[in-house]
Write a protein that holds these residues in place. Structure first.
Motif, PDB file in Angstrom:
ATOM      1  N   GLN A 240       0.860  -1.184   0.000  1.00  0.00           N
ATOM      2  CA  GLN A 240       0.000   0.000   0.000  1.00  0.00           C
ATOM      3  C   GLN A 240       0.896   1.234   0.000  1.00  0.00           C
ATOM      4  O   GLN A 240       1.826   1.341   0.799  1.00  0.00           O
ATOM      5  N   ASN A 241       0.611   2.163  -0.894  1.00  0.00           N
ATOM      6  CA  ASN A 241       1.446   3.361  -1.010  1.00  0.00           C
ATOM      7  C   ASN A 241       1.180   4.298   0.162  1.00  0.00           C
ATOM      8  O   ASN A 241       0.060   4.797   0.312  1.00  0.00           O
ATOM      9  N   PRO A 242       2.182   4.572   0.998  1.00  0.00           N
ATOM     10  CA  PRO A 242       1.978   5.459   2.140  1.00  0.00           C
ATOM     11  C   PRO A 242       2.050   6.944   1.773  1.00  0.00           C
ATOM     12  O   PRO A 242       1.841   7.807   2.629  1.00  0.00           O
ATOM     13  N   ILE A 243       2.353   7.248   0.509  1.00  0.00           N
ATOM     14  CA  ILE A 243       2.540   8.635   0.075  1.00  0.00           C
ATOM     15  C   ILE A 243       1.261   9.159  -0.558  1.00  0.00           C
ATOM     16  O   ILE A 243       0.740   8.574  -1.518  1.00  0.00           O
ATOM     17  N   ASP A 244       0.740  10.251  -0.016  1.00  0.00           N
ATOM     18  CA  ASP A 244      -0.458  10.879  -0.572  1.00  0.00           C
ATOM     19  C   ASP A 244      -0.139  11.462  -1.954  1.00  0.00           C
ATOM     20  O   ASP A 244       0.840  12.198  -2.115  1.00  0.00           O
ATOM     21  N   LEU A 245      -0.961  11.147  -2.950  1.00  0.00           N
ATOM     22  CA  LEU A 245      -0.661  11.539  -4.323  1.00  0.00           C
ATOM     23  C   LEU A 245      -0.694  13.048  -4.524  1.00  0.00           C
ATOM     24  O   LEU A 245       0.159  13.612  -5.217  1.00  0.00           O
ATOM     25  N   ASP A 246      -1.667  13.717  -3.941  1.00  0.00           N
ATOM     26  CA  ASP A 246      -1.749  15.177  -4.094  1.00  0.00           C
ATOM     27  C   ASP A 246      -0.538  15.856  -3.451  1.00  0.00           C
ATOM     28  O   ASP A 246       0.040  16.783  -4.021  1.00  0.00           O
ATOM     29  N   GLU A 247      -0.175  15.380  -2.269  1.00  0.00           N
ATOM     30  CA  GLU A 247       0.993  15.932  -1.584  1.00  0.00           C
ATOM     31  C   GLU A 247       2.257  15.664  -2.392  1.00  0.00           C
ATOM     32  O   GLU A 247       3.125  16.540  -2.520  1.00  0.00           O
ATOM     33  N   PHE A 248       2.347  14.452  -2.952  1.00  0.00           N
ATOM     34  CA  PHE A 248       3.527  14.103  -3.733  1.00  0.00           C
ATOM     35  C   PHE A 248       3.694  15.019  -4.934  1.00  0.00           C
ATOM     36  O   PHE A 248       4.779  15.554  -5.172  1.00  0.00           O
ATOM     37  N   VAL A 249       2.636  15.191  -5.724  1.00  0.00           N
ATOM     38  CA  VAL A 249       2.736  16.012  -6.933  1.00  0.00           C
ATOM     39  C   VAL A 249       3.080  17.454  -6.583  1.00  0.00           C
ATOM     40  O   VAL A 249       3.932  18.080  -7.230  1.00  0.00           O
ATOM     41  N   ALA A 250       2.437  17.990  -5.552  1.00  0.00           N
ATOM     42  CA  ALA A 250       2.724  19.373  -5.148  1.00  0.00           C
ATOM     43  C   ALA A 250       4.168  19.517  -4.701  1.00  0.00           C
ATOM     44  O   ALA A 250       4.860  20.485  -5.064  1.00  0.00           O
ATOM     45  N   ASN A 251       4.663  18.524  -3.938  1.00  0.00           N
ATOM     46  CA  ASN A 251       6.041  18.636  -3.440  1.00  0.00           C
ATOM     47  C   ASN A 251       7.059  18.349  -4.528  1.00  0.00           C
ATOM     48  O   ASN A 251       8.158  18.913  -4.533  1.00  0.00           O
ATOM     49  N   GLN A 252       6.715  17.484  -5.461  1.00  0.00           N
ATOM     50  CA  GLN A 252       7.602  17.236  -6.596  1.00  0.00           C
ATOM     51  C   GLN A 252       7.868  18.542  -7.342  1.00  0.00           C
ATOM     52  O   GLN A 252       9.012  18.868  -7.669  1.00  0.00           O
ATOM     53  N   ASN A 253       6.825  19.291  -7.595  1.00  0.00           N
ATOM     54  CA  ASN A 253       6.978  20.589  -8.272  1.00  0.00           C
ATOM     55  C   ASN A 253       7.831  21.537  -7.447  1.00  0.00           C
ATOM     56  O   ASN A 253       8.692  22.248  -7.979  1.00  0.00           O
ATOM     57  N   ALA A 254       7.592  21.543  -6.127  1.00  0.00           N
ATOM     58  CA  ALA A 254       8.338  22.443  -5.251  1.00  0.00           C
ATOM     59  C   ALA A 254       9.816  22.072  -5.197  1.00  0.00           C
ATOM     60  O   ALA A 254      10.698  22.940  -5.282  1.00  0.00           O
ATOM     61  N   VAL A 255      10.107  20.765  -5.064  1.00  0.00           N
ATOM     62  CA  VAL A 255      11.498  20.318  -4.955  1.00  0.00           C
ATOM     63  C   VAL A 255      12.275  20.636  -6.232  1.00  0.00           C
ATOM     64  O   VAL A 255      13.424  21.100  -6.171  1.00  0.00           O
TER      65      VAL A 255
END
Length: 208
Positions: A100-115
């Motif tokens: 089970q993926n423990p990473i929230d998808l919305d949070e991931f995409v937003a942080n990917q852009n930020a990083v």
């Protein structure tokens, strides 16, 4: 060559982009994307990348079915956000099958852009200043949270076989679990998780 003899080091570089090592984990030395790993570290991580992401005919068929189902469930598509979510889901399934993926998808995409943005811009700034800028600090903390979540799964799935390599196989990194976890996170955030959605989005733009 000189790289194999560790006389030279590529560094934390992607073409003309130099990323701030502040974003990479303290457990991993050099603090860098996978391209900046030492030859010894690369020799450990590369077989895992090959195993995870080599795609045969069955894999290709599964991806087509997955993409069809994903797009069929959307009333509208946000490019690139939805494409990134789908790619992340598929990459994660290949690295950690059945988990089970423990990473929230919305949070991931937003942080990917930020990083991607902040790790480049802050290379021009002293670390003390980067650390007190709230959006930068938040993106670092979220990336750290995602790394720790991935590391738990790397330990669970691959820890036993990595332990057989010995304690110094990925030195000067803390352990090969840390090194492979960093490699998996690189794939999710950058090498696959960013470049693949970019290519898909460009193709969709041409078609539609």
């Amino acid at each position: 060559g000189r790289f194999a003899r560790e006389e030279i080091w590529r560094g934390n570089e992607l073409g003309f982009i130099i990323s701030n090592e502040l974003y990479w984990q303290d457990e991993v030395t050099p603090k860098s994307v996978g391209l900046g790993a030492t030859p010894k570290q690369h020799a450990v991580v590369r077989p895992y990348l090959d195993a995870w992401f080599t795609c045969d005919a069955t894999c290709a068929s599964d991806l087509k079915t997955s993409a069809k189902n994903f797009m069929g469930g959307l009333r509208k598509m946000e490019v690139q956000a939805d494409v990134k979510k789908w790619v992340h889901t598929e990459l994660f399934k290949r690295v950690f099958p059945g988990a089970q993926n423990p990473i929230d998808l919305d949070e991931f995409v937003a942080n990917q852009n930020a990083v991607v943005s902040f790790s480049t811009v802050t290379q021009l700034l002293p670390d003390w200043l980067s650390n007190v800028v709230p959006p930068v600090r938040e993106s670092i903390d979220i990336l750290r949270k995602h790394y720790l979540a991935v590391r738990v799964l790397v330990e669970q799935y691959y820890g036993a076989e990595l332990a057989q390599l010995g304690p110094d196989a990925c030195a000067p990194s803390k352990s090969c679990v840390d090194q492979v976890a960093a490699g998996a996170l690189d794939a999710l955030y950058f090498a696959g998780g960013l470049s693949v959605p970019s290519a898909i989005s460009t193709g969709m733009w041409v078609l539609y």
